[in-house]
Design an enzyme around this catalytic site. Structure first.
Site, mmCIF file in Angstrom:
data_model
loop_
_atom_site.group_PDB
_atom_site.id
_atom_site.type_symbol
_atom_site.label_atom_id
_atom_site.label_comp_id
_atom_site.label_asym_id
_atom_site.label_seq_id
_atom_site.Cartn_x
_atom_site.Cartn_y
_atom_site.Cartn_z
ATOM 1 N N HIS A 171 -22.283 -0.887 23.611
ATOM 2 C CA HIS A 171 -21.666 0.343 24.126
ATOM 3 C C HIS A 171 -20.326 0.539 23.417
ATOM 4 O O HIS A 171 -19.611 -0.430 23.133
ATOM 5 C CB HIS A 171 -21.475 0.242 25.639
ATOM 6 N N GLU A 204 -25.085 7.884 21.551
ATOM 7 C CA GLU A 204 -23.941 8.348 22.344
ATOM 8 C C GLU A 204 -22.775 8.636 21.404
ATOM 9 O O GLU A 204 -22.059 7.701 20.994
ATOM 10 C CB GLU A 204 -23.483 7.265 23.319
HETATM 11 C C1 PEP Z 1 -21.488 6.354 28.809
HETATM 12 O O1 PEP Z 1 -20.350 5.912 28.638
HETATM 13 O O2 PEP Z 1 -22.471 5.642 28.600
HETATM 14 C C2 PEP Z 1 -21.645 7.750 29.234
HETATM 15 C C3 PEP Z 1 -22.756 8.350 28.979
HETATM 16 O O3 PEP Z 1 -20.577 8.305 29.894
HETATM 17 P P1 PEP Z 1 -20.418 9.834 30.381
HETATM 18 O O4 PEP Z 1 -21.723 10.297 30.930
HETATM 19 O O5 PEP Z 1 -19.337 9.777 31.418
HETATM 20 O O6 PEP Z 1 -20.005 10.617 29.168
#
Ligand code: PEP
Length: 237
Positions: A95, A163
């Site tokens: 992450h 992400e």
């Molecule tokens: C995350 O950090 O994995 C994430 C998806 O956070 P958010 O939905 O708050 O952007």
């Protein structure tokens, strides 16, 4: 279509708060889930996993991280063996918050993937570029993927959570077209590996609706703790 929804609770709740959430909010979230085919995996803090997995053993649980070794003098780390004992089925690795605040490298992430796979826990590999890396996104994603993929055999399922770092917790999201192009690139980089690709970063109901046709699921941060928002997401993807 069935989606994989992973709730990353980060370090947002105390033990008491998390247990209260599970007792008060989870039943209605679970009921909403039962109207769909989706799988919801909640990743609370390590301290809540024994409680959650014993009290709600019919549900699927995940961890937010794991140690890179099975056992030994690694103060503060949590072993995959403990996760396995608790029947944790998924674990996030790489992450961006681990990479950023704990200096985790691709090499370390690969070691974690290898260990998890050895113990039949699905690693969920998080990849994504920071805002200043958008112009070199391809090489960033390529490096993050190519350094960890050797941990996966052709029989293993690669679960990738794309992400973009600039999207996490910011309310900013890629356009549908940008996401489509990035997912194509990730699929190309994955080659013949069996895979699921999730999107994560500021997902709310609208994004769940918009992105759902392109992804196999979502990694949810902020929205995963707001039960009403979470239920809307469950119903809109
Ligand atoms: C995350 O950090 O994995 C994430 C998806 O956070 P958010 O939905 O708050 O952007």
């Amino acid at each position: 279509m069935k989606k994989l929804l992973i709730a990353n609770w980060k370090m947002q709740l105390s033990h008491e708060e998390a247990c209260t959430w599970l007792e008060k909010e989870l039943p209605s979230v679970h009921e909403t889930l039962s109207f769909t085919e989706h799988e919801l995996v909640i990743c609370p803090s390590f301290t809540e996993l024994p409680y959650a997995t014993s009290l709600f053993e019919h549900l699927v649980w995940g961890a937010q991280d794991c140690g890179a070794e099975e056992k030994g003098a690694y103060t503060g780390d949590v072993s995959v063996l403990s996760l396995k004992d608790l029947e944790v089925r998924y674990t996030l690795i790489g992450h961006s918050e681990r990479r950023r605040y704990h200096g985790e490298t691709n090499e370390l992430v690969r070691k974690k993937a290898t260990l998890l796979l050895k113990h039949h826990i699905h690693p969920v590999l998080c990849i994504g570029e920071a805002a200043d890396q958008i112009p070199i996104r391809r090489s960033i994603l390529q490096e993050q993927l190519e350094s960890v993929l050797p941990a996966f055999t052709s029989d293993d399922l690669c679960i990738i959570a794309y992400e973009p770092v600039w999207s996490i917790g910011s309310g900013k999201v890629p356009s549908q077209e940008d996401l489509r192009i990035i997912l194509e690139l990730i699929r190309e980089l994955l080659g013949d590996h069996k895979h699921l690709i999730l999107y994560g970063g500021s997902v709310q109901e609208a994004q769940a609706k918009l992105f759902s046709p392109f992804v196999d699921g979502f990694l949810l941060g902020t929205s995963s703790l707001k039960s009403e928002e979470l239920k809307k997401i469950i119903l809109s993807c």
